[in-house]
Design a protein around this motif. Structure first.
Motif, PDB file in Angstrom:
ATOM      1  N   ASN A  81     -11.365  -6.596  -7.750  1.00 32.10           N
ATOM      2  CA  ASN A  81     -12.817  -6.805  -7.597  1.00 32.10           C
ATOM      3  C   ASN A  81     -13.411  -7.611  -8.747  1.00 32.10           C
ATOM      4  O   ASN A  81     -14.471  -7.281  -9.270  1.00 32.10           O
ATOM      5  CB  ASN A  81     -13.536  -5.470  -7.445  1.00 32.10           C
ATOM      6  N   GLY A  82     -12.701  -8.650  -9.174  1.00 33.27           N
ATOM      7  CA  GLY A  82     -13.208  -9.545 -10.205  1.00 33.27           C
ATOM      8  C   GLY A  82     -13.023  -9.079 -11.640  1.00 33.27           C
ATOM      9  O   GLY A  82     -13.381  -9.788 -12.569  1.00 33.27           O
ATOM     10  N   GLU A  83     -12.457  -7.883 -11.839  1.00 32.85           N
ATOM     11  CA  GLU A  83     -12.220  -7.346 -13.184  1.00 32.85           C
ATOM     12  C   GLU A  83     -10.721  -7.338 -13.480  1.00 32.85           C
ATOM     13  O   GLU A  83      -9.922  -7.019 -12.603  1.00 32.85           O
ATOM     14  CB  GLU A  83     -12.756  -5.909 -13.296  1.00 32.85           C
ATOM     15  N   LYS A  84     -10.344  -7.650 -14.724  1.00 33.81           N
ATOM     16  CA  LYS A  84      -8.931  -7.631 -15.124  1.00 33.81           C
ATOM     17  C   LYS A  84      -8.581  -6.291 -15.759  1.00 33.81           C
ATOM     18  O   LYS A  84      -9.360  -5.749 -16.547  1.00 33.81           O
ATOM     19  CB  LYS A  84      -8.629  -8.757 -16.097  1.00 33.81           C
ATOM     20  N   TYR A  85      -7.391  -5.782 -15.396  1.00 38.97           N
ATOM     21  CA  TYR A  85      -6.911  -4.502 -15.903  1.00 38.97           C
ATOM     22  C   TYR A  85      -5.497  -4.634 -16.443  1.00 38.97           C
ATOM     23  O   TYR A  85      -4.656  -5.287 -15.826  1.00 38.97           O
ATOM     24  CB  TYR A  85      -6.936  -3.441 -14.795  1.00 38.97           C
ATOM     25  N   GLY A  86      -5.259  -3.985 -17.563  1.00 37.22           N
ATOM     26  CA  GLY A  86      -3.938  -4.046 -18.183  1.00 37.22           C
ATOM     27  C   GLY A  86      -3.090  -2.812 -17.996  1.00 37.22           C
ATOM     28  O   GLY A  86      -1.899  -2.819 -18.294  1.00 37.22           O
ATOM     29  N   TYR A  87      -3.703  -1.731 -17.473  1.00 38.36           N
ATOM     30  CA  TYR A  87      -2.980  -0.468 -17.339  1.00 38.36           C
ATOM     31  C   TYR A  87      -3.193   0.148 -15.963  1.00 38.36           C
ATOM     32  O   TYR A  87      -4.322   0.266 -15.488  1.00 38.36           O
ATOM     33  CB  TYR A  87      -3.438   0.545 -18.410  1.00 38.36           C
ATOM     34  N   PHE A  88      -2.097   0.554 -15.359  1.00 39.73           N
ATOM     35  CA  PHE A  88      -2.122   1.317 -14.113  1.00 39.73           C
ATOM     36  C   PHE A  88      -2.239   2.792 -14.490  1.00 39.73           C
ATOM     37  O   PHE A  88      -1.612   3.235 -15.457  1.00 39.73           O
ATOM     38  CB  PHE A  88      -0.832   1.077 -13.330  1.00 39.73           C
ATOM     39  N   VAL A  89      -3.034   3.547 -13.733  1.00 39.24           N
ATOM     40  CA  VAL A  89      -3.196   4.971 -14.015  1.00 39.24           C
ATOM     41  C   VAL A  89      -2.920   5.775 -12.742  1.00 39.24           C
ATOM     42  O   VAL A  89      -3.478   5.486 -11.675  1.00 39.24           O
ATOM     43  CB  VAL A  89      -4.614   5.301 -14.526  1.00 39.24           C
ATOM     44  N   LEU A  90      -2.061   6.761 -12.888  1.00 37.26           N
ATOM     45  CA  LEU A  90      -1.748   7.693 -11.806  1.00 37.26           C
ATOM     46  C   LEU A  90      -2.233   9.068 -12.231  1.00 37.26           C
ATOM     47  O   LEU A  90      -1.854   9.556 -13.300  1.00 37.26           O
ATOM     48  CB  LEU A  90      -0.237   7.736 -11.555  1.00 37.26           C
ATOM     49  N   PHE A  91      -3.090   9.662 -11.431  1.00 37.12           N
ATOM     50  CA  PHE A  91      -3.513  11.049 -11.639  1.00 37.12           C
ATOM     51  C   PHE A  91      -2.833  11.865 -10.546  1.00 37.12           C
ATOM     52  O   PHE A  91      -2.836  11.457  -9.379  1.00 37.12           O
ATOM     53  CB  PHE A  91      -5.031  11.192 -11.492  1.00 37.12           C
ATOM     54  N   ALA A  92      -2.258  12.987 -10.904  1.00 39.14           N
ATOM     55  CA  ALA A  92      -1.609  13.851  -9.915  1.00 39.14           C
ATOM     56  C   ALA A  92      -1.550  15.266 -10.456  1.00 39.14           C
ATOM     57  O   ALA A  92      -1.750  15.495 -11.652  1.00 39.14           O
ATOM     58  CB  ALA A  92      -0.195  13.342  -9.599  1.00 39.14           C
ATOM     59  N   ASP A  93      -1.252  16.199  -9.562  1.00 43.44           N
ATOM     60  CA  ASP A  93      -1.099  17.570 -10.023  1.00 43.44           C
ATOM     61  C   ASP A  93       0.162  17.651 -10.891  1.00 43.44           C
ATOM     62  O   ASP A  93       1.092  16.846 -10.753  1.00 43.44           O
ATOM     63  CB  ASP A  93      -1.015  18.528  -8.832  1.00 43.44           C
ATOM     64  N   LYS A  94       0.181  18.621 -11.787  1.00 44.06           N
ATOM     65  CA  LYS A  94       1.265  18.720 -12.769  1.00 44.06           C
ATOM     66  C   LYS A  94       2.620  19.025 -12.143  1.00 44.06           C
ATOM     67  O   LYS A  94       3.650  18.717 -12.726  1.00 44.06           O
ATOM     68  CB  LYS A  94       0.920  19.739 -13.849  1.00 44.06           C
TER      69      LYS A  94
END
Length: 162
Positions: free
Chosen positions: A134-147
């Protein structure tokens, strides 16, 4: 002639065999073109309503959600989440630096004093190259999940660029 017949028979068997979308029995694949990522999750989990969150899946025993972030370093991004004033991962979370697909990554596992209602963990992975969403640059992928599931899902993370 025999070789040709065997080859044709094998081709027919392969064409008629069902194809599963998961890399392991009991899992499905999630592919996201915008985030340039593929991962595997328990097949019982279903996508949360797109109106609520298009990048979240939930099931009776867990969940995952993906995101992306940018910042000066992996450590600073991890610290900003871990040491946020509400302490979403408890007061003494386990922070493990590792490699995912040859990229620097960090796994955050909650401490025992984490809120019972959350039970969340997180994984940050440095993208092989920044992605634009959406027009923004990101350097890190983030995964949130249950432990209970984060490490298994983390092992399946693969980046792609088409």
């Amino acid at each position: 002639m025999m070789k040709r017949t065997l080859l044709m028979l094998l081709s027919l068997v392969l064409l008629c065999s069902p194809v599963t979308s998961g890399s392991q029995a009991g899992s499905d694949s999630y592919v996201d073109e915008a985030y340039h990522v593929e991962l595997h999750y328990p097949k019982e989990w279903k996508k949360v309503s797109a109106a609520i969150d298009p990048n979240e899946f939930r099931g009776p025993d867990g969940y995952f959600k993906i995101s992306a972030t940018s910042g000066p370093s992996l450590r600073s991004e991890v610290n900003s989440l871990v040491y946020y004033k509400l302490r979403p991962y408890g007061t003494r979370p386990t922070i493990k630096y590792l490699l995912i697909q040859k990229q620097r990554a960090c796994l955050i596992l909650p401490s025992r004093d984490q809120s019972d209602e959350d039970e969340g963990a997180a994984l940050f992975v440095t993208y092989p190259r920044a992605v634009e969403i959406n027009g923004e640059k990101y350097g890190y992928f983030v995964l949130f999940a249950d432990k209970r599931h984060i490490q298994e899902i983390a092992q399946s993370v693969r980046f792609f660029y088409r």
